[in-house]
Write an enzyme that holds these catalytic residues in place. Sequence first.
Site, PDB file in Angstrom:
ATOM      1  N   LYS A 243      -8.577 -17.002  17.707  1.00 37.61           N
ATOM      2  CA  LYS A 243      -8.039 -15.665  17.971  1.00 37.61           C
ATOM      3  C   LYS A 243      -8.659 -14.661  17.001  1.00 37.61           C
ATOM      4  O   LYS A 243      -9.373 -15.027  16.072  1.00 37.61           O
ATOM      5  CB  LYS A 243      -6.515 -15.676  17.843  1.00 37.61           C
TER       6      LYS A 243
ATOM      7  N   TYR B  60     -13.078   6.617  -8.661  1.00 36.84           N
ATOM      8  CA  TYR B  60     -11.913   7.454  -8.392  1.00 36.84           C
ATOM      9  C   TYR B  60     -10.766   7.119  -9.345  1.00 36.84           C
ATOM     10  O   TYR B  60     -10.508   5.935  -9.627  1.00 36.84           O
ATOM     11  CB  TYR B  60     -11.430   7.244  -6.963  1.00 36.84           C
TER      12      TYR B  60
END
Length: 378
Positions: free
Chosen positions: A48, A266
Amino acid sequence: MVTSTPPSLPASGLSASGSLTIDLGALARNWRAAHEASGTARASAVIKADGYGLGAVEVARTLAKAGCRDFFVALPSEGIAVRSVAPDAAIYVLNGPMAGHVDAMADAGLIPVLNGPEQLALWAQAGDRHGRPLAASMMLDTGMNRLGFDEAALDALAPDALQGIDLRLVLSHLACADDPSADMNIVQRARFNRMRSRLPDVEASLCNSAGIFLGPDYHYELTRPGVCLYGGSPFIAEPAPFHHVVTVGAEVVQLRRVPAGETIGYGATFTAASDMRTATIAAGYADGIFRAAGNRGFAAINGVRVPYVGRVSMDLVVLDVTALPDGAVRPGDQAEVLGPTISVDDLAQASGTIGYEVLTSLGSRYERRYIAADFSQF
């Protein structure tokens, strides 16, 4: 080697700055190992989420050649895609039949996992339209409380409820198989035995990847390995006893010298304690390197682990390469994000998640390469 490029990349043929290589031979060896560990049971393959992010069609094609005859997907569309390369396989759809898809599922010979009375009725009606009982399986809820027939729902079934169904398999799903000492495993197995005794005598399946290693009492006729096929560990805080399948490389874009006291990235979450050398690579959280791995994760250059410094950006990660000899890395070199040095579970641990999420989050910007399996070596 088969190479495919995601359609989102420019049509001009410009390659991505990163590469994702899938070793189909390692994948096949992992399935064989899971099959052998399953004892007298046969191993299926859970493919899946597009083969855990690696390409369900290529995965299914390889595993079918390796001997796999049973596949599990989540959605009808996944099953239909797999059918094109596994024409004779049993393909089970875990989420069951969905309104609007039942006839397409029947036409493709897919076997839904019936998760409740409504889905059972929907599939029986499809059988009526097709003039025959259609193959199906049933999920028994033994403690996950997610999908499936619980004991009350099973008891409430009318005596003839299954007459319009060609029942092939009953299954359940273990909640705590990654912890062999968990009492929940014993509880679920006892519930599974009790519940399936009320149904027709058909094949049974309980084990996921970790469940296979709980022993033969959990194997029944069919096991369902998933993450272990792709090189991830199914156990809590234990390395995977399988071959690594996925190698991800990202190009070094720039080298820098960062003086002591300067910050990186950041939020200025990293401050250089001394003069250091860094390499910035062209991959980030848009490519499946989770932001949470900032200041915690590692890549590898020439087999040497080098730490992430600062936050992971959307397209970039900064690495501390001070420990490497000057000149050992240059712009254009490839850093290993995943591979023989940095495992799927290494990145998962640094990100506060699990290997499943790492695999299924690999972005579409990598140039994908498949190394074909050499079955003469098996």
